[in-house]
Motif scaffolding. Structure first.
Motif, mmCIF file in Angstrom:
data_model
loop_
_atom_site.group_PDB
_atom_site.id
_atom_site.type_symbol
_atom_site.label_atom_id
_atom_site.label_comp_id
_atom_site.label_asym_id
_atom_site.label_seq_id
_atom_site.Cartn_x
_atom_site.Cartn_y
_atom_site.Cartn_z
ATOM 1 N N LEU A 132 42.294 48.469 38.595
ATOM 2 C CA LEU A 132 42.685 47.251 39.279
ATOM 3 C C LEU A 132 41.568 46.223 39.123
ATOM 4 C CD1 LEU A 132 44.102 48.614 42.674
ATOM 5 C CD2 LEU A 132 45.393 47.848 40.657
ATOM 6 N N ALA A 133 41.907 44.947 39.229
ATOM 7 C CA ALA A 133 40.901 43.896 39.146
ATOM 8 C C ALA A 133 41.313 42.732 40.031
ATOM 9 C CB ALA A 133 40.722 43.413 37.698
ATOM 10 N N THR A 134 40.342 42.060 40.576
ATOM 11 C CA THR A 134 40.603 40.851 41.338
ATOM 12 C C THR A 134 41.008 39.727 40.387
ATOM 13 O OG1 THR A 134 38.323 40.055 41.153
ATOM 14 C CG2 THR A 134 38.848 41.505 43.027
ATOM 15 N N ARG A 135 41.422 38.610 40.955
ATOM 16 C CA ARG A 135 41.597 37.419 40.132
ATOM 17 C C ARG A 135 40.257 37.063 39.493
ATOM 18 N NH1 ARG A 135 44.105 34.005 44.958
ATOM 19 N NH2 ARG A 135 42.708 35.474 45.997
ATOM 20 N N PRO A 136 40.269 36.392 38.369
ATOM 21 C CA PRO A 136 38.996 36.064 37.709
ATOM 22 C C PRO A 136 38.099 35.209 38.604
ATOM 23 C CG PRO A 136 40.843 35.670 36.235
ATOM 24 C CD PRO A 136 41.432 35.930 37.590
ATOM 25 N N TYR A 137 36.815 35.533 38.593
ATOM 26 C CA TYR A 137 35.841 34.674 39.257
ATOM 27 C C TYR A 137 34.985 33.902 38.232
ATOM 28 C CZ TYR A 137 32.481 38.477 38.325
ATOM 29 O OH TYR A 137 31.698 39.436 37.719
ATOM 30 N N PHE A 138 35.197 34.222 36.948
ATOM 31 C CA PHE A 138 34.527 33.474 35.882
ATOM 32 C C PHE A 138 35.345 33.640 34.612
ATOM 33 C CE2 PHE A 138 31.433 32.715 32.489
ATOM 34 C CZ PHE A 138 30.874 31.521 32.925
ATOM 35 N N ARG A 139 35.398 32.578 33.821
ATOM 36 C CA ARG A 139 36.090 32.632 32.543
ATOM 37 C C ARG A 139 35.177 32.088 31.456
ATOM 38 N NH1 ARG A 139 42.153 30.534 32.772
ATOM 39 N NH2 ARG A 139 42.058 31.498 30.725
ATOM 40 N N ARG A 147 45.253 33.454 25.295
ATOM 41 C CA ARG A 147 45.555 34.139 24.041
ATOM 42 C C ARG A 147 44.371 34.104 23.083
ATOM 43 N NH1 ARG A 147 48.664 32.763 19.240
ATOM 44 N NH2 ARG A 147 48.953 30.640 20.024
ATOM 45 N N TYR A 148 43.554 33.087 23.199
ATOM 46 C CA TYR A 148 42.388 32.979 22.324
ATOM 47 C C TYR A 148 41.094 33.406 23.021
ATOM 48 C CZ TYR A 148 45.152 30.337 18.937
ATOM 49 O OH TYR A 148 46.092 29.962 17.999
ATOM 50 N N PHE A 149 40.921 33.024 24.276
ATOM 51 C CA PHE A 149 39.613 33.153 24.919
ATOM 52 C C PHE A 149 39.597 34.128 26.092
ATOM 53 C CE2 PHE A 149 40.106 28.656 23.435
ATOM 54 C CZ PHE A 149 39.457 28.859 22.218
ATOM 55 N N GLY A 150 40.708 34.810 26.327
ATOM 56 C CA GLY A 150 40.744 35.848 27.336
ATOM 57 C C GLY A 150 40.979 35.336 28.744
ATOM 58 N N GLU A 151 41.159 36.294 29.660
ATOM 59 C CA GLU A 151 41.448 35.976 31.057
ATOM 60 C C GLU A 151 40.200 35.762 31.887
ATOM 61 O OE1 GLU A 151 44.325 38.591 32.978
ATOM 62 O OE2 GLU A 151 44.725 39.470 31.016
ATOM 63 N N GLY A 152 39.052 36.175 31.385
ATOM 64 C CA GLY A 152 37.829 36.072 32.162
ATOM 65 C C GLY A 152 37.403 37.414 32.702
ATOM 66 N N ILE A 153 36.655 37.391 33.817
ATOM 67 C CA ILE A 153 36.156 38.627 34.426
ATOM 68 C C ILE A 153 36.424 38.618 35.924
ATOM 69 C CG2 ILE A 153 34.385 39.054 32.687
ATOM 70 C CD1 ILE A 153 32.331 37.827 34.549
ATOM 71 N N GLY A 154 36.625 39.808 36.485
ATOM 72 C CA GLY A 154 36.837 39.971 37.918
ATOM 73 C C GLY A 154 36.098 41.212 38.385
ATOM 74 N N LEU A 155 36.232 41.529 39.654
ATOM 75 C CA LEU A 155 35.674 42.757 40.205
ATOM 76 C C LEU A 155 36.686 43.876 39.972
ATOM 77 C CD1 LEU A 155 34.232 41.344 43.556
ATOM 78 C CD2 LEU A 155 33.002 41.782 41.411
ATOM 79 N N VAL A 156 36.226 44.962 39.379
ATOM 80 C CA VAL A 156 37.119 46.031 38.915
ATOM 81 C C VAL A 156 36.983 47.264 39.804
ATOM 82 C CG1 VAL A 156 37.754 47.469 36.936
ATOM 83 C CG2 VAL A 156 36.855 45.156 36.565
ATOM 84 N N THR A 157 38.115 47.823 40.208
ATOM 85 C CA THR A 157 38.129 49.030 41.033
ATOM 86 C C THR A 157 39.116 50.038 40.449
ATOM 87 O OG1 THR A 157 39.866 48.108 42.446
ATOM 88 C CG2 THR A 157 37.597 47.735 43.141
ATOM 89 N N SER A 187 40.460 46.461 46.623
ATOM 90 C CA SER A 187 40.651 45.371 45.667
ATOM 91 C C SER A 187 41.208 44.133 46.361
ATOM 92 C CB SER A 187 41.588 45.822 44.543
ATOM 93 O OG SER A 187 41.709 44.824 43.554
ATOM 94 N N ARG A 188 42.174 44.316 47.253
ATOM 95 C CA ARG A 188 42.733 43.171 47.984
ATOM 96 C C ARG A 188 41.676 42.511 48.863
ATOM 97 N NH1 ARG A 188 47.166 46.742 48.519
ATOM 98 N NH2 ARG A 188 46.468 47.328 50.624
ATOM 99 N N ALA A 189 40.839 43.320 49.500
ATOM 100 C CA ALA A 189 39.783 42.769 50.349
ATOM 101 C C ALA A 189 38.763 41.991 49.515
ATOM 102 C CB ALA A 189 39.095 43.893 51.120
ATOM 103 N N LEU A 190 38.414 42.500 48.350
ATOM 104 C CA LEU A 190 37.489 41.803 47.465
ATOM 105 C C LEU A 190 38.064 40.463 47.025
ATOM 106 C CD1 LEU A 190 36.339 44.807 45.220
ATOM 107 C CD2 LEU A 190 35.002 43.708 47.031
ATOM 108 N N ASP A 191 39.348 40.471 46.687
ATOM 109 C CA ASP A 191 40.014 39.237 46.272
ATOM 110 C C ASP A 191 39.954 38.185 47.387
ATOM 111 O OD1 ASP A 191 41.174 38.088 44.049
ATOM 112 O OD2 ASP A 191 42.896 39.416 44.043
ATOM 113 N N ASP A 192 40.271 38.618 48.603
ATOM 114 C CA ASP A 192 40.249 37.699 49.736
ATOM 115 C C ASP A 192 38.834 37.184 49.988
ATOM 116 O OD1 ASP A 192 41.509 36.529 52.247
ATOM 117 O OD2 ASP A 192 39.958 37.801 53.122
ATOM 118 N N ALA A 193 37.844 38.060 49.879
ATOM 119 C CA ALA A 193 36.458 37.649 50.121
ATOM 120 C C ALA A 193 35.979 36.662 49.058
ATOM 121 C CB ALA A 193 35.553 38.880 50.160
ATOM 122 N N LEU A 194 36.394 36.842 47.817
ATOM 123 C CA LEU A 194 36.033 35.874 46.780
ATOM 124 C C LEU A 194 36.579 34.491 47.121
ATOM 125 C CD1 LEU A 194 36.596 38.004 43.553
ATOM 126 C CD2 LEU A 194 34.428 36.984 44.274
#
Length: 274
Positions: A121-128, A227-237, A245-252
């Motif tokens: 699982l991963a949160t929404r991206p926090y950096f791309r 499609r070219y540059f990816g989705e970015g990075i998130g916190l992975v669990t 994972s939901r709590a991390l997403d909310d905290a971000l």
């Protein structure tokens, strides 16, 4: 062109507005819901990272892991009022260590891909990873567009996603290909190309360093097509840690809302890739 290559305009929260610095916003204010609490495990949540990829994660002067991803993870723990530890591991071992339960969360520049989502699982991206143009500052060059770059020499790393994007959406530009980014940067500095199209983070580090010698600067906006540059990075669990994972997403989201994200971004990105 407008729908694909148009630049995203990131916005900063009012408390973090800084002239000349663009701070990306990856959160949708309409997606906010009730506050999500972290599950109580009875032990600290174990974050794992790598310590050789500044400014996202690296070893500080005392050897302690730090960097944008690491300090963002610590800020998330504060918002959730949970105890956390951060351990550095070799980058290529992080996901296997997570699967083996040697840690609970990966906070590192592991790209979000379908393959990763099939296992974790991963949160929404926090950096791309924005693609950007840089251009020489000693010439009056127009901002990039398909028409403006027609016939103009544009440097790009051969075979890269940026090369493919340039061919697809700036077909009239005169591509000058190079084997790696350092060679392309040197060519731009020497005037062998008028523009360079590449990864915005690496370009920002170059522009902020001594090698560039003030020759060049960002021009135009950012390009973020997945499609070219990816989705970015998130916190992975792990998949079984969906509540975490939901709590991390909310905290971000809360870290963005209260301005801490912007504070950390300004600390670790003196030249913004956005």
């Amino acid at each position: 062109m407008a729908g694909v290559a148009a630049a995203q305009q990131p916005a900063a929260p009012p408390s973090a507005a800084t002239p000349g610095i663009s701070i990306p916003n990856f959160w949708n204010p309409r997606a906010r819901g009730e506050r999500v609490e972290a599950p109580q495990t009875g032990r600290p949540v174990r974050f794992m990272t790598d310590d050789e990829f500044p400014p996202l994660h690296f070893a500080g002067p005392d050897g302690t892991p730090t960097g944008f991803s690491v300090e963002l993870a610590r800020a998330v723990c504060e918002r959730l009022a949970i105890a956390c530890t951060v351990q550095a591991r070799r980058f290529d071992t992080l996901l296997d260590a997570l699967a083996d339960k040697q840690g609970d969360v990966v906070a590192a520049a592991v790209p979000l891909t379908p393959g990763l989502r099939a296992r974790f699982l991963a949160t929404r991206p926090y950096f791309r990873w924005p693609a950007r143009f840089v251009a020489r500052t000693d010439r009056s060059l127009p901002e990039p567009s398909a028409e403006a770059l027609a016939g103009r020499p544009v440097g790009v790393v051969e075979g890269s996603a940026h090369d493919a994007y340039l061919k697809a959406y700036f077909p009239k530009a005169t591509r000058k290909t190079f084997p790696d980014l350092a060679t392309a940067e040197g060519a731009l500095k020497r005037g062998e190309a008028e523009y360079l199209f590449a990864d915005g983070l690496n370009l920002a580090l170059w522009l902020n360093g001594q090698e560039a010698e003030g020759c060049c600067g960002f021009t135009g906006g950012v390009y973020l097509e997945n499609r070219y540059f990816g989705e970015g990075i998130g916190l992975v669990t792990r998949p079984e840690d969906a509540a975490l994972s939901r709590a991390l997403d909310d905290a971000l989201q809360r870290v963005w809302d209260d301005g801490k994200y912007a504070e950390l971004y300004l600390r670790f990105f003196p030249v913004s890739p956005f």
